[in-house]
Design a protein around this motif. Structure first.
Motif, PDB file in Angstrom:
ATOM      1  N   TYR A  25      -6.818  17.930  -0.869  1.00  0.00           N
ATOM      2  CA  TYR A  25      -7.671  18.038   0.311  1.00  0.00           C
ATOM      3  C   TYR A  25      -6.841  17.872   1.589  1.00  0.00           C
ATOM      4  N   ASP A  26      -5.908  16.914   1.589  1.00  0.00           N
ATOM      5  CA  ASP A  26      -5.082  16.647   2.769  1.00  0.00           C
ATOM      6  C   ASP A  26      -4.138  17.813   3.058  1.00  0.00           C
ATOM      7  N   LEU A  32     -10.285  11.701   1.934  1.00  0.00           N
ATOM      8  CA  LEU A  32     -10.980  12.954   1.646  1.00  0.00           C
ATOM      9  C   LEU A  32     -11.224  13.189   0.151  1.00  0.00           C
ATOM     10  N   ALA A  86      -4.757  20.922   2.706  1.00  0.00           N
ATOM     11  CA  ALA A  86      -5.520  21.945   3.414  1.00  0.00           C
ATOM     12  C   ALA A  86      -5.937  21.487   4.809  1.00  0.00           C
ATOM     13  N   ALA A  87      -6.204  20.187   4.958  1.00  0.00           N
ATOM     14  CA  ALA A  87      -6.702  19.675   6.238  1.00  0.00           C
ATOM     15  C   ALA A  87      -5.596  19.514   7.280  1.00  0.00           C
ATOM     16  N   ASN A  88      -4.357  19.260   6.839  1.00  0.00           N
ATOM     17  CA  ASN A  88      -3.253  19.011   7.768  1.00  0.00           C
ATOM     18  C   ASN A  88      -2.030  19.850   7.382  1.00  0.00           C
ATOM     19  N   GLU A 109      -2.235  31.134   5.776  1.00  0.00           N
ATOM     20  CA  GLU A 109      -1.734  29.838   6.254  1.00  0.00           C
ATOM     21  C   GLU A 109      -0.258  29.935   6.604  1.00  0.00           C
TER      22      GLU A 109
END
Length: 625
Positions: free
Chosen positions: A361-362, A314, A364-366, A612
Motif C-alpha cells: 500500500y505504501d 495503511l 503505491a501511496a508514496n 508511474e
C-alpha cells in the motif's frame, strides 16, 4: 545418489480385480497391479526392463514375498499379477484376508536386477471378494426344523385409507467401496463410471502434484512448506483453519510470519509425507461422495492478518473468495497464491527493521520516496536488499485470477477491471477440461512442452477445449486466434517496456534467460524469457552473467568470484514506485499464463506501472539489449 526412477504411486495406480476359475470353482491366488514409472525429470521410462520385489504385509510383517521381472510399455506402465511371480517366502493361499490390515510394498530396481533402490508402500483398502471367500471359515450347518402344517388362506380384506406422510428420514450412508464400481474389468471399462475414475487415476500421474520429488527435497518435513507440499500438511492447515499471520515480539522488536502445518503432519512425521493425490483434494469417507476437501474463502498469504503488534497505517489483510461453482476454485487458490515478501531485521533496537511484510500500500501511496538506498547498502534502514531471489514464490495465479495482490497505482487505468474468467469461469474450466493428449483432465495442465532438443528449442501442445465451450468465446480459441495473438503481443510489449524502463546506463535491472533448459518455469510465458529476478551477479545458475554487484555475497564464494563481483557496477537506489513496478512485473511473469487468468487486471496492472515510471521521468530505452 540420485534416483533414476520415481516411486510408484499405490494410491493412484493400484487396481485390484477379482478373478474366478470356471473349471474348479476356486479363486486363483492372484491380484492385478499396474504402475507408472518415471525418472527424476518426470519423463516416462518406456520399453525398459525393471526388477521388482512385491510383498504383502500384515501390519509391518511380510506374509508373502515374490519377485518379478517386468517391461514397461510405451506409456511407462508396468502390468503384473501379484501371485504369478517367483515366491521368496509365504504363500498367497495362507493369507487370512478376513483379519488384519494388509498393505502392498513394492521395491524396484530400474536396471532390471535385484538391487532395489525404490520402495513404496500403500494400504490395501479393499480385498478382492474371491480371495476373501477362498479362505473364509464356513460355519457348521444347523439341524433342519420340522415343516409345519399349511393353514387355509383367509379372505382378502378391504383396502385401508392412506396414512399420513411420515417425516423425512436421515441421509443414507454409502456402504460400497469405490472400486466395486469404478474398476478396469472389461465389463465396466466402457461405462461412464468405469472411464471417469480410470481416467483420473491415470491422468493424475502426468500432473505436477503426482511427482512427489519436492517432498524428497524436504518440503514435506518442513512445517512452513508442508501445508502445500504434502497430503498431511494440507489437511493439517485446512482442518485447523490456519490463517497466515504476523505476530510481534517486543523483546526482539520483530514480527514473525506464521502459516504452518502441525509438527505431527510435517517435521515430526515418522513416515514419508504423502504427495498431493486424490484424497488430498477429495474427502475420502464413504458418506462424503468425493466432495472437495475445502471450498472456504482463502485468506491471502500476501496480505496476512496481524495477531499482535501494530501493522503499518495503511495495512489491510485480504481474502480471496472465488464463489462460482460452489467455491471449487478456492480449493486450488488455497495453495496457488503468492507468498509474502518480508522485510529484513537489520539494525539494533531502537533503530531496527521489524521484519514485517513489504508494505505494498505504501509503495503505491508514496511512489517517489526512496525505498532502497544504494549509499547505505546492506544495512539499516534499508528494509529490502535486492538479490537474485525473486519474490512471491511460484503462486501468483490465484491472486491474478481474483484481481488482487498487485501494487495498485491509481493513474490512467482502473484496477476494478475484471475479466469474465474471474467471474464466470473456474480453475477447473481450463485446467481440467477434456484432455488433448496428456494435457487436461487430472493432469491439471493447459499446455505441455517438449524440451527434448534443449536450448531455445521447444514445442508445445495447448488444450483449448475449456475455452471452446458454449457461452465463452465468440470465435474458437486456437494458437492463431487473432484476439489471442493480439493480447499476448500486448502483454509482452508491456513487459518489454518495463524491462527497458527499469534500467541504468543502458543495462536493465531485470534478468532474462532465453535458454529453456535453465528457465523452464517462465521461458514460454513471455517472448523474452524473463525469470522475475534482478540482474545481479550470483555464483549459481544463470546469474553468473548478472551485470550488477551483489551487495550480500555468499560466505562460500571463492576469491575469484568475489573479485568478479566487486568489478561490477553497484546496484542503484530504487524509488518505491520502481519497487512497485518491479513487483507487478514479477506477478505478471510468475502468473505463468501471459495474463490469461485475468486479462483485464493484468493489462491494467502493467499499464499503471508504466505510467508511474513515466511520471517519475523514466523512459523506454531502446538501447537496453
Amino acid at each position: 545418489m540420485k534416483k533414476t526412477v520415481r516411486n510408484l504411486s499405490i494410491a493412484a495406480t493400484l487396481f485390484l480385480s477379482c478373478m474366478f476359475s470356471t473349471a474348479f470353482g476356486q479363486a486363483p491366488q492372484k491380484i492385478g497391479y499396474q504402475g507408472v514409472i518415471r525418472n527424476t525429470s518426470n519423463a516416462l521410462i518406456t520399453n525398459t526392463t525393471v526388477g521388482m520385489q512385491i510383498s504383502i504385509l500384515d501390519g509391518a510383517t511380510p506374509v508373502y514375498v515374490e519377485t518379478q521381472t517386468l517391461t514397461t510399455d510405451i506409456n511407462g506402465l508396468v502390468t503384473m499379477q501379484i501371485g504369478a511371480g517367483t515366491p521368496v517366502s509365504g504363500t498367497m493361499a495362507a493369507i487370512t484376508w478376513g483379519t488384519g490390515l494388509y498393505s502392498i510394498k513394492t521395491e524396484t530396481d530400474p536396471l532390471g536386477g535385484t538391487a532395489y533402490t525404490i520402495t513404496s508402500t500403500g494400504l490395501l483398502s479393499s480385498v478382492p471378494y474371491a480371495l476373501f471367500a477362498a479362505n473364509s471359515a464356513v460355519g457348521p450347518a444347523g439341524p433342519a426344523g420340522a415343516d409345519g402344517a399349511v393353514g387355509p388362506a383367509g379372505p382378502v380384506g378391504p383396502a385401508g385409507a392412506d396414512g399420513a406422510v411420515g417425516p423425512q428420514g436421515p441421509a443414507g450412508v454409502l456402504s460400497v467401496n469405490c472400486l466395486e464400481c469404478h474398476d478396469h474389468n472389461s465389463a465396466t471399462s466402457g461405462s461412464a463410471l468405469g472411464n471417469s475414475v480410470a481416467s483420473a487415476q491415470y491422468s493424475i500421474e502426468f500432473s505436477k502434484h503426482a511427482e512427489g520429488a519436492e517432498l524428497a527435497a524436504g518440503e514435506g518435513f518442513s512445517t512452513g512448506c508442508a501445508g502445500c507440499h504434502s497430503n498431511e500438511g494440507f489437511h493439517s492447515v485446512v482442518d485447523a483453519a490456519v490463517v497466515p499471520s504476523y505476530t510481534y515480539s517486543a523483546t526482539s522488536g520483530t514480527f514473525t510470519y506464521a502459516y504452518a502445518a502441525s509438527a505431527a503432519a510435517s517435521s515430526g512425521m515418522q513416515d514419508i509425507p504423502g504427495k498431493i493425490s486424490c484424497f488430498t483434494c477429495h474427502k475420502g469417507a464413504a458418506s462424503d461422495s468425493m466432495h472437495l476437501y475445502t471450498v472456504a474463502p482463502v485468506p491471502m498469504a500476501l496480505y496476512p492478518a496481524v495477531t499482535s503488534g501494530t501493522p503499518p497505517a495503511l495495512w489491510v489483510p485480504k481474502t480471496i473468495n472465488a464463489a462460482q461453482d460452489g467455491g471449487s476454485s478456492n480449493l486450488c487458490i488455497k495453495c496457488h497464491q503468492p507468498r509474502p515478501l518480508a522485510t529484513n531485521t537489520l539494525g539494533t533496537l531502537p533503530n531496527k527493521n521489524n521484519g514485517f511484510s513489504v508494505d505494498y500500500y505504501d509503495l503505491a501511496a508514496n511512489p517517489t520516496q526512496i525505498y532502497y538506498d544504494s549509499t547505505v547498502g546492506n544495512a539499516y534502514p534499508n528494509k529490502y536488499i535486492p538479490s537474485t531471489s525473486s519474490p512471491f514464490h511460484y503462486g501468483p495465479a490465484g491472486a491474478i485470477f481474483s484481481g488482487q495482490g498487485g501494487v495498485q497505482f491509481g493513474y490512467t487505468a482502473t484496477m476494478s477491471q475484471v475479466s469474465a474468467h474471474a467471474v464466470d469461469a473456474t480453475c477447473k474450466s481450463c485446467h481440467m477440461a477434456a484432455p488433448t493428449e496428456f494435457v487436461g483432465g487430472h493432469s491439471f495442465a493447459v499446455a505441455m512442452y517438449d524440451t527434448s532438443a534443449g536450448g531455445t528449442s521447444y514445442s508445445k501442445i495447448i488444450n483449448y477445449k475449456g475455452c471452446n465451450v458454449a457461452g465463452c468465446h465468440s470465435t474458437p480459441m486456437a494458437n492463431a486466434n487473432a484476439t489471442l495473438v493480439a493480447f499476448k503481443a500486448e502483454i509482452n510489449a508491456k513487459l518489454d517496456s518495463l524491462y527497458r524502463m527499469l534500467q541504468r546506463n543502458n543495462v536493465s535491472l531485470l534478468k532474462k534467460d532465453n535458454d529453456y533448459t535453465t528457465n523452464k518455469r517462465y521461458f514460454a510465458t513471455t517472448t523474452s524469457g524473463y525469470n522475475g529476478s534482478f540482474n545481479i551477479y550470483n555464483t549459481s545458475g544463470v546469474n553468473l552473467t548478472g551485470q550488477f554487484r551483489n551487495i550480500a555475497p555468499g560466505g562460500t564464494w571463492t576469491p575469484a568470484q568475489i573479485a568478479t563481483n566487486n568489478a561490477l557496477p553497484k546496484f542503484p537506489s530504487l524509488t518505491k514506485g520502481e519497487m512497485g513496478a518491479y513487483f507487478n512485473f514479477v506477478l505478471a511473469v510468475k502468473d505463468y499464463s501471459c495474463g490469461m487468468h485475468n486479462p483485464e487486471y493484468v493489462r491494467a496492472l502493467l499499464r499503471c506501472s508504466i505510467q508511474e515510471l513515466i511520471n517519475e521521468g523514466k523512459t523506454y530505452n531502446s538501447l537496453v539489449p
